[in-house]
Design a protein around this motif. Structure first.
Motif, PDB file in Angstrom:
ATOM      1  N   VAL A  41       1.730 -74.399  43.069  1.00 11.65           N
ATOM      2  CA  VAL A  41       1.841 -73.627  44.312  1.00 11.65           C
ATOM      3  C   VAL A  41       1.121 -72.292  44.167  1.00 11.65           C
ATOM      4  O   VAL A  41       0.394 -71.863  45.063  1.00 11.65           O
ATOM      5  N   MET A  42       1.322 -71.630  43.039  1.00 10.50           N
ATOM      6  CA  MET A  42       0.670 -70.339  42.820  1.00 10.50           C
ATOM      7  C   MET A  42      -0.844 -70.487  42.808  1.00 10.50           C
ATOM      8  O   MET A  42      -1.571 -69.642  43.338  1.00 10.50           O
ATOM      9  N   PHE A  48      -6.193 -70.230  48.518  1.00  2.89           N
ATOM     10  CA  PHE A  48      -6.275 -70.275  49.972  1.00  2.89           C
ATOM     11  C   PHE A  48      -5.452 -69.212  50.684  1.00  2.89           C
ATOM     12  O   PHE A  48      -5.516 -69.105  51.908  1.00  2.89           O
ATOM     13  N   GLY A  49      -4.688 -68.429  49.970  1.00  9.16           N
ATOM     14  CA  GLY A  49      -3.806 -67.444  50.594  1.00  9.16           C
ATOM     15  C   GLY A  49      -4.528 -66.431  51.458  1.00  9.16           C
ATOM     16  O   GLY A  49      -4.029 -66.009  52.500  1.00  9.16           O
ATOM     17  N   SER A  50      -5.704 -66.041  51.067  1.00  6.31           N
ATOM     18  CA  SER A  50      -6.453 -65.042  51.839  1.00  6.31           C
ATOM     19  C   SER A  50      -6.967 -65.617  53.153  1.00  6.31           C
ATOM     20  O   SER A  50      -7.348 -64.869  54.056  1.00  6.31           O
ATOM     21  N   GLU A  59       5.322 -68.145  57.785  1.00 10.51           N
ATOM     22  CA  GLU A  59       5.988 -69.396  57.424  1.00 10.51           C
ATOM     23  C   GLU A  59       6.194 -69.493  55.911  1.00 10.51           C
ATOM     24  O   GLU A  59       7.247 -69.913  55.443  1.00 10.51           O
ATOM     25  N   VAL A  60       5.165 -69.107  55.154  1.00 11.56           N
ATOM     26  CA  VAL A  60       5.281 -69.130  53.691  1.00 11.56           C
ATOM     27  C   VAL A  60       6.358 -68.150  53.239  1.00 11.56           C
ATOM     28  O   VAL A  60       7.206 -68.470  52.405  1.00 11.56           O
TER      29      VAL A  60
END
Length: 130
Positions: A41-42, A48-50, A59-60
């Motif tokens: 997950v990390m 893709f977090g950015s 939501e996350v």
């Protein structure tokens, strides 16, 4: 041969111990797997977090944040409202809150209401004598 109560009790105890051991093994295995899942997950969040928009980030965050329930405030019981109006011919009262009772709206169409209204043009209904 018919089982005895003692043999049933010992078999039950043995099964309970096996079940406890299996549950412990399951918990240990889940902990092991959770470490790998966390790393995965990390890695995905790093990649893709950015690119997430505000809704996706919210939501996350909602999934990760502990779900704390805020207890609802319990409304204090409302004190019974004192009567403000009354119908002299029936003795029925109304607090003036909410819709008028049917008897009050029915009384509005009567001759006695018109006579009363002629004497008290600024009042809605007869005041409660209290």
């Amino acid at each position: 041969m018919k089982p005895t109560l003692d043999s049933i009790a010992s078999a039950r105890a043995k099964l309970a111990e096996e079940l406890r051991q299996l549950e412990q093994q399951e918990e240990d295995l889940r902990k092991e797997q959770s470490e790998g899942a966390f790393a995965q997950v990390m890695s995905l969040l790093d990649q893709f977090g950015s690119l997430f928009d505000a809704k996706q980030r919210a939501e996350v965050a909602a999934m990760v944040a502990p779900k704390v329930r805020v207890p609802k405030k319990v409304a204090a019981p409302k004190a019974e409202a004192q009567p403000k109006y009354w119908l002299p011919h029936t003795g029925e009262t109304w607090s003036g809150r909410g819709r008028p009772p049917r008897s009050f709206t029915a009384w509005e169409g009567t001759v006695s209401h018109r006579e009363w209204k002629a004497k008290h043009p600024k009042e809605k209904f007869p005041k409660f004598p209290g």
